[in-house]
Scaffold this motif. Sequence first.
Motif, short mmCIF file in Angstrom:
data_model
loop_
_atom_site.label_atom_id
_atom_site.label_comp_id
_atom_site.label_asym_id
_atom_site.label_seq_id
_atom_site.Cartn_x
_atom_site.Cartn_y
_atom_site.Cartn_z
N LEU A 184 1.28 27.52 -14.50
CA LEU A 184 2.08 26.81 -13.50
C LEU A 184 3.57 26.81 -13.88
O LEU A 184 4.44 26.94 -13.01
CB LEU A 184 1.59 25.36 -13.36
N ALA A 185 3.84 26.66 -15.18
CA ALA A 185 5.23 26.58 -15.64
C ALA A 185 6.02 27.84 -15.29
O ALA A 185 7.23 27.77 -15.09
CB ALA A 185 5.27 26.34 -17.14
N ARG A 186 5.33 28.97 -15.20
CA ARG A 186 6.02 30.23 -14.89
C ARG A 186 6.69 30.19 -13.52
O ARG A 186 7.57 30.98 -13.23
CB ARG A 186 5.05 31.43 -14.94
N HIS A 187 6.24 29.30 -12.63
CA HIS A 187 6.80 29.24 -11.28
C HIS A 187 7.64 27.98 -11.06
O HIS A 187 8.06 27.71 -9.94
CB HIS A 187 5.67 29.29 -10.24
N GLY A 188 7.84 27.17 -12.11
CA GLY A 188 8.53 25.89 -11.93
C GLY A 188 9.95 25.90 -12.47
O GLY A 188 10.39 26.86 -13.12
N ASN A 189 10.64 24.79 -12.22
CA ASN A 189 12.01 24.61 -12.70
C ASN A 189 11.98 23.78 -14.00
O ASN A 189 11.66 22.59 -13.96
CB ASN A 189 12.83 23.89 -11.61
N PRO A 190 12.35 24.40 -15.14
CA PRO A 190 12.26 23.67 -16.42
C PRO A 190 13.26 22.52 -16.53
O PRO A 190 13.14 21.68 -17.42
CB PRO A 190 12.55 24.75 -17.47
N ASP A 191 14.24 22.49 -15.63
CA ASP A 191 15.24 21.42 -15.68
C ASP A 191 14.99 20.34 -14.63
O ASP A 191 15.82 19.46 -14.43
CB ASP A 191 16.64 22.01 -15.48
N ALA A 192 13.82 20.39 -13.98
CA ALA A 192 13.54 19.41 -12.91
C ALA A 192 13.44 17.99 -13.46
O ALA A 192 13.93 17.05 -12.84
CB ALA A 192 12.25 19.80 -12.19
N TYR A 193 12.82 17.83 -14.62
CA TYR A 193 12.63 16.49 -15.20
C TYR A 193 13.07 16.50 -16.66
O TYR A 193 12.65 17.37 -17.42
CB TYR A 193 11.15 16.07 -15.11
N PRO A 194 13.90 15.54 -17.06
CA PRO A 194 14.38 15.53 -18.44
C PRO A 194 13.39 14.82 -19.37
O PRO A 194 13.42 13.60 -19.49
CB PRO A 194 15.70 14.74 -18.33
N PHE A 195 12.51 15.56 -20.02
CA PHE A 195 11.54 14.95 -20.95
C PHE A 195 12.14 14.87 -22.36
O PHE A 195 12.91 15.75 -22.74
CB PHE A 195 10.25 15.77 -21.00
N PRO A 196 11.76 13.83 -23.12
CA PRO A 196 12.30 13.71 -24.49
C PRO A 196 11.69 14.77 -25.42
O PRO A 196 10.55 15.18 -25.20
CB PRO A 196 11.85 12.31 -24.91
N ILE A 197 12.45 15.17 -26.42
CA ILE A 197 11.89 16.18 -27.33
C ILE A 197 11.47 15.58 -28.68
O ILE A 197 11.26 16.30 -29.64
CB ILE A 197 12.81 17.40 -27.51
N GLY A 198 11.32 14.28 -28.74
CA GLY A 198 10.76 13.67 -29.96
C GLY A 198 11.82 13.38 -30.99
O GLY A 198 13.00 13.27 -30.66
N ILE A 199 11.42 13.24 -32.26
CA ILE A 199 12.34 12.80 -33.31
C ILE A 199 13.30 13.94 -33.69
O ILE A 199 13.08 14.67 -34.64
CB ILE A 199 11.58 12.25 -34.53
N PHE A 236 12.05 18.07 -40.23
CA PHE A 236 10.86 18.91 -40.10
C PHE A 236 9.69 18.27 -39.35
O PHE A 236 8.74 18.96 -38.98
CB PHE A 236 10.36 19.33 -41.47
N ASN A 237 9.70 16.93 -39.17
CA ASN A 237 8.54 16.30 -38.51
C ASN A 237 8.67 16.33 -36.99
O ASN A 237 9.76 16.46 -36.45
CB ASN A 237 8.38 14.85 -38.99
N PHE A 238 7.52 16.21 -36.34
CA PHE A 238 7.46 16.26 -34.88
C PHE A 238 6.88 14.94 -34.34
O PHE A 238 6.17 14.23 -35.04
CB PHE A 238 6.50 17.37 -34.41
N SER A 239 7.17 14.69 -33.05
CA SER A 239 6.49 13.60 -32.36
C SER A 239 6.31 14.02 -30.90
O SER A 239 7.28 14.44 -30.25
CB SER A 239 7.32 12.32 -32.44
N PHE A 240 5.08 13.94 -30.42
CA PHE A 240 4.83 14.34 -29.03
C PHE A 240 4.29 13.19 -28.18
O PHE A 240 3.92 13.41 -27.03
CB PHE A 240 3.87 15.54 -28.99
N SER A 241 4.25 11.98 -28.75
CA SER A 241 3.72 10.87 -27.94
C SER A 241 4.73 10.46 -26.86
O SER A 241 4.36 10.03 -25.77
CB SER A 241 3.35 9.68 -28.83
N GLY A 242 6.04 10.62 -27.15
CA GLY A 242 7.08 10.25 -26.19
C GLY A 242 7.03 11.11 -24.94
O GLY A 242 7.04 10.60 -23.81
N VAL A 243 6.95 12.42 -25.14
CA VAL A 243 6.92 13.32 -23.99
C VAL A 243 5.62 13.12 -23.19
O VAL A 243 5.61 13.15 -21.96
CB VAL A 243 7.14 14.81 -24.41
#
Length: 345
Positions: free
Chosen positions: A191-206, A211-218
Amino acid sequence: MILAIETSCDDTSVALLEQGGRCVYQISKDQIKVHKKYGGVVPEDASRAHSEVLMALIHEALEAQSISLENDISVIAVTNRPGLMGALIVGAVTANTLAMVYGKKIIGINHLEGHIWSPWISEEEGSIFKPLFPHICLAVSGGHTQLYLVEAPGSYSVLGKSIDDAAGEALDKLAKSLDLDFPGGVYVDQLARHGNPDAYPFPIGIRKDKFNFSFSGVKAASLRLISSLKTPLSQAMKQDVCASFEKAITQALLLKLKNAIVEFPEIRQVTIVGGVSANTLLRNNAKKLAQEYSKELVIPPQKFCTDNAAMIGRAACWRLEGGIFDSTVVASPRSHVEDFKSWQA
Ligand code: KG4
Ligand code: ZN
């Protein structure tokens, strides 16, 4: 030859490898049909499904190569940690039994170590892929998001990991809330191949942590967004949500990978492994990143990205060379403390 077995989650897989790491045959059976109606893996059903097919797959692999366990296999490598306990037990008990009955050596392999070795499985006759040490490995799957400094065979430092959800888990949750098929990451990608990646501003975590990641925010932001949008969501809206979500996840992953590349300028190889490494945007942007820093990027072919037995056999090769075997294999839902070091600057 090595007989390799993987049953740690929801793929039953059997592979035959030469001792140098060439995979001559692999046969896998997924459990998509078993778990689809629940939108996630049901542990007890996973164990049952493994036990139904594992011996048949082993027979099929040996027959396809016209070889026998008695005469042609010297060692059995099996995933014994980490994973779903019941699922691991099916593989471990089968491997222990075959090793005892046929008098074979046995090696228990950490599933994550298998992923780390997955870029180095060769297939063509006469070809052997060998890693350079140290190198950097980003492992992204449904259950794990980890960044490793791979120092030597058996010596792996964890630079960073997700402090909450794995990247694939977040993708699968998004897919579920958009009523997409299982496993979700594949359909989010489409689906992402046909969408606008800038449509919604999602957080990218810490962002600030190196080096650490967080995906609960997004994940939470996407659930909030979906419940605020008018339902049913149009196809165009779903495409935009997927493209924006994929962008946030990819940015988070590649930001930390870039930090690692900058931290260790001497490394020449970077690998991305695990099911999420199939993602189109991640692959494309990782290629650009590697080019920018003149690193060799190795992403294994799809069949060695998702859970598979060849990677378990490949991770067993250095132990086989060094004569490091187990007397019996014990399943454990967690990694052993000695499996990974935590990295200290
Ligand atoms: O490594 P894997 O097969 O199993 C685990 O050990 O978890 O990874 C499965 C994960 C799932 O979350 C699935 O949605 C994700 O990989 N995945 C993808 C794609 N294909 C599979 N995620 C994003 N884009 C894809 N094309
Ligand atoms: Zn995995």
